[in-house]
Design a protein around this motif. Sequence first.
Motif, PDB file in Angstrom:
ATOM      1  N   CYS A  50       0.820  -1.359  -0.078  1.00 18.59           N
ATOM      2  CA  CYS A  50       0.178   0.291  -0.022  1.00 18.59           C
ATOM      3  C   CYS A  50       0.751   1.257   0.017  1.00 18.59           C
ATOM      4  O   CYS A  50       0.622   2.198  -0.697  1.00 18.59           O
ATOM      5  CB  CYS A  50      -1.121   0.016   1.268  1.00 18.59           C
ATOM      6  SG  CYS A  50      -1.917  -1.213   1.404  1.00 18.59           S
ATOM      7  N   VAL A  63      -3.452   4.004   5.370  1.00 12.71           N
ATOM      8  CA  VAL A  63      -4.045   2.550   4.970  1.00 12.71           C
ATOM      9  C   VAL A  63      -4.909   2.137   6.043  1.00 12.71           C
ATOM     10  O   VAL A  63      -4.988   2.752   7.197  1.00 12.71           O
ATOM     11  CB  VAL A  63      -2.628   1.532   5.432  1.00 12.71           C
ATOM     12  CG1 VAL A  63      -2.868   0.166   4.924  1.00 12.71           C
ATOM     13  CG2 VAL A  63      -1.725   2.168   4.228  1.00 12.71           C
ATOM     14  N   ASP A  80      -5.820   0.722   0.444  1.00 12.97           N
ATOM     15  CA  ASP A  80      -5.444   2.069   0.418  1.00 12.97           C
ATOM     16  C   ASP A  80      -6.240   2.666  -0.662  1.00 12.97           C
ATOM     17  O   ASP A  80      -7.014   1.966  -1.528  1.00 12.97           O
ATOM     18  CB  ASP A  80      -3.832   1.845  -0.198  1.00 12.97           C
ATOM     19  CG  ASP A  80      -3.792   1.339  -1.700  1.00 12.97           C
ATOM     20  OD1 ASP A  80      -4.033   2.077  -2.623  1.00 12.97           O
ATOM     21  OD2 ASP A  80      -3.011   0.276  -1.553  1.00 12.97           O
TER      22      ASP A  80
END
Length: 142
Positions: A50, A63, A80
């Motif tokens: 992410c 995240v 994400d």
Amino acid sequence: MNKLYIKITADLSNDAFIRSTVAAFCVELNPTVEQIEDIKTAVSEAFTNCVIHGYENSKGNYVYIDLCVDDGKLSIIISDGGKGIENVEKAMEPFFTTKPDEERSGMGFTLMKTFMDEMRVDSTPGKGTTVTMVKIIAKEVA
Ligand SMILES: Nc1ncnc2c1ncn2[C@@H]1O[C@H](COP(=O)(O)OP(=O)(O)O)[C@@H](O)[C@H]1O
Ligand SMILES: [Mg+2]
């Protein structure tokens, strides 16, 4: 059933915290040391993806980690709101990486698949990526 939702700054320095938190969260299921290591590795691969790929290390992003323990199973959803993946099937192939110059091994998705009992990737280019994983920890008591 027990749930935990985390919104955390997309920074690689948070990787250790996330690994430990997920491990601590599933302790109630009495996982083995090996199961904990598998979960930590999978979570770490998803989280770093992410940060590095989704957000390309840019600042000011988050995240999202959704954890659920139920029926002997740990479910983990890591997402994400980054750039997304054009071809998910291709991205999941062993050794495929779009950042070979940065010593990426291209094995992140393969490790997640190997170490977890279920794993799926949903992604929309320009919108973000979601990795859903399940680890069966305790077998059902008959
Ligand atoms: N969260 C994400 N956002 C955008 N692209 C991603 C994400 N996760 C993975 N990818 C893409 O999938 C590829 C394969 O990921 P992975 O198997 O973890 O290998 P690596 O991280 O070593 O490149 C990455 O190179 C990247 O192109
Ligand atoms: Mg990776």
